[in-house]
Enzyme design. Structure first.
Site, short mmCIF file in Angstrom:
data_model
loop_
_atom_site.label_atom_id
_atom_site.label_comp_id
_atom_site.label_asym_id
_atom_site.label_seq_id
_atom_site.Cartn_x
_atom_site.Cartn_y
_atom_site.Cartn_z
N CYS A 102 6.90 -6.33 7.38
CA CYS A 102 8.03 -6.28 7.90
C CYS A 102 8.02 -6.85 9.58
O CYS A 102 6.91 -7.54 9.24
CB CYS A 102 7.11 -4.70 8.76
SG CYS A 102 8.29 -4.10 9.63
N CYS A 140 -1.62 6.24 9.97
CA CYS A 140 -0.75 5.25 10.50
C CYS A 140 -0.25 4.06 10.88
O CYS A 140 -1.21 4.42 12.10
CB CYS A 140 0.36 6.17 11.67
SG CYS A 140 1.10 7.90 11.18
N GLU A 183 1.63 -1.43 -0.13
CA GLU A 183 -0.25 0.37 -0.12
C GLU A 183 0.78 1.10 -0.18
O GLU A 183 1.96 1.41 0.80
CB GLU A 183 -1.20 -0.26 1.39
CG GLU A 183 -1.96 -0.99 0.78
CD GLU A 183 -3.07 -0.68 2.27
OE1 GLU A 183 -4.36 -1.36 1.84
OE2 GLU A 183 -3.01 -1.06 3.12
N1 SAH Z 1 9.37 0.62 10.32
C1 SAH Z 1 9.91 2.26 10.18
C2 SAH Z 1 8.40 2.97 9.07
C3 SAH Z 1 7.42 2.45 9.31
S1 SAH Z 1 6.92 4.24 9.86
C4 SAH Z 1 9.82 2.95 11.20
O1 SAH Z 1 9.27 2.12 12.11
O2 SAH Z 1 10.05 4.27 12.27
C5 SAH Z 1 5.36 4.18 10.83
C6 SAH Z 1 5.38 5.39 11.74
O3 SAH Z 1 3.67 4.62 12.55
C7 SAH Z 1 6.31 4.50 12.38
O4 SAH Z 1 6.75 5.37 13.25
C8 SAH Z 1 5.08 3.47 13.53
O5 SAH Z 1 5.54 3.35 14.70
C9 SAH Z 1 3.98 4.16 13.43
N2 SAH Z 1 2.76 3.06 14.19
C10 SAH Z 1 2.85 1.79 13.92
N3 SAH Z 1 1.41 1.31 14.51
C11 SAH Z 1 0.54 2.53 14.62
C12 SAH Z 1 -0.61 2.34 15.01
N4 SAH Z 1 -1.43 1.41 14.27
N5 SAH Z 1 -1.30 3.67 15.53
C13 SAH Z 1 -0.35 5.25 15.20
N6 SAH Z 1 1.35 4.98 14.65
C14 SAH Z 1 1.19 3.89 14.99
#
Ligand code: SAH
Length: 388
Positions: free
Chosen positions: A115, A363, A95
């Protein structure tokens, strides 16, 4: 791939494409022409590339191709956010999300199919992992978004003149307003675990003959792969975002398990080194607000203490729930109090607005549709994950 199968021109950054043309007995500048056709004029058919000689067009027609993922679906949220489900050549789907704002259009790009990091609050993690994306699969996401949005008439933002890499000898004169003005490597996957392909793709995004984004407008987000942060500082110092989410190792080990390998102190040292080198910009620290888990005023103070000598910006993300998850979103009063505590301590803090949640594009909600080689998705559905 067999040696005589056509080579995908979308898998090449400028340097690779220059070598490709030199090997063919062509001039180096052909690479610039090709990049402009593909990325600035959306042309992926050699017959339309009128400034290439007929014989070169014929050769490219035989030896090269422009293979891209296929759009399976395109969903438009009521707030203008747009999400694509893209099918890759092996049948897996990923996506990509476009988030329009007043002065910019940000594309959230995936770097892996799934991931492998297993952050406990993330929907992508639940789906497991299949493989790294190739360069063409990463850069195509930007191409597809620009092309799709232009054809439905969405976007159209001026690129500002902060691009330090504008080259004066570029002969390209077409209007450079494109829907995608910013890219965040925040889609599915951990970009620093797909280092070479992600760096080549970001180089393409920033190339004057391609999308020409400045490094301020390309952000890589990592859960904290410490050695790769130092490599990134040396090779491709784009804007950095770090998914911190907890102020102590004990809590972070449980939320972001890669912390057991690279604890907070090591991570922050790498960040300090990152800003100390060529990149003067602040680092963004993402912090997802989980009710009763990481959102108390005492934790805000601990977080402020961690960041005291860091050029930092804290981005508080309201948690986006998904099926079967045990966490809940902190309520707005709690988030406001957390914000105020950080601001009182002199930490620059903003609360991220949730966008596109009506189409599961917020996110941590990106899930795609792919074969999980790790079988984690099956294990997760059999056991309820408990967090206490
Ligand atoms: N692996 C990288 C890139 C993914 S970014 C990283 O961890 O930074 C995606 C962002 O959204 C990250 O900050 C992640 O922690 C956040 N995220 C993941 N799941 C989420 C959720 N359910 N609600 C809000 N933010 C979330």
């Amino acid at each position: 791939m067999l040696d005589d199968s056509p080579i995908n021109l979308l898998s090449m950054d400028r340097k690779t494409m220059e070598s490709f043309f030199l090997d063919m007995g062509e001039k180096r500048f052909r690479a610039k022409q090709l990049l402009q056709w593909i990325y600035q004029r959306n042309v992926v058919n050699v017959d339309e590339m009128t400034d290439l000689s007929k014989s070169l067009r014929k050769k490219l027609g035989l030896e090269a191709c422009f293979t891209m993922p296929e759009i399976v679906s395109q969903q438009l949220s009521k707030d203008g956010t747009c999400k694509w489900l893209l099918k890759l050549r092996d049948g897996n789907c990923i996506e990509t999300v476009y988030i329009p704002e007043k002065d910019r259009g940000t594309l959230c790009v995936s770097s892996q199919v799934g991931c492998g990091l297993n952050c406990t609050f993330c929907a992508t993690a639940r789906q497991g992992y299949n493989r790294n994306l190739d360069v063409d699969e990463i850069i195509s996401q930007v191409w597809i978004a620009n092309n799709a949005l232009e054809s439905i008439g969405v976007g159209g933002y001026f690129q500002d003149d902060d691009s330090t890499n504008q080259s004066s000898n570029s002969t390209f004169t077409v209007d450079q307003r494109r829907p995608v003005t910013n890219v965040v490597m925040m889609g599915m996957g951990e970009p620093l675990l797909n280092f070479d392909n992600v760096v080549a793709s970001m180089n393409l995004m920033m190339d004057d003959f391609s999308f020409g984004l400045s490094k301020r407008r390309v952000t890589l987000s990592t859960a904290g792969v410490v050695p790769a942060i130092s490599r990134l500082a040396e090779t491709c110092p784009v804007s950095l975002a770090v998914s911190l989410h907890a102020p102590t190792d004990d809590l972070r080990n449980r939320l972001v398990p890669i912390n057991k390998k690279y604890p907070i102190e090591q991570l922050l040292d790498a960040c300090r080194q990152y800003v100390g080198e060529k990149n003067r910009q602040r680092i963004t620290f993402e912090y997802v607000m989980l009710k009763g888990v990481n959102d108390s005023p005492a934790q805000a103070l601990q977080l402020a203490k961690l960041l005291v000598d860091m050029p930092a910006k804290v981005n508080l993300i309201p948690f986006n729930p998904f099926d079967g998850v045990q966490f809940a979103r902190s309520n707005s009063k709690t988030i406001d109090r957390f914000t105020e505590t950080l601001l009182d301590q002199g930490v620059f803090t903003i609360k991220r607005r949730t966008r596109g949640d009506d189409i599961d594009a917020a996110c941590g909600q990106l899930a795609g549709n792919f074969h999980d080689r790790t079988k984690r998705s099956i294990r997760m559905s059999q056991q309820r994950v408990s967090f206490s």
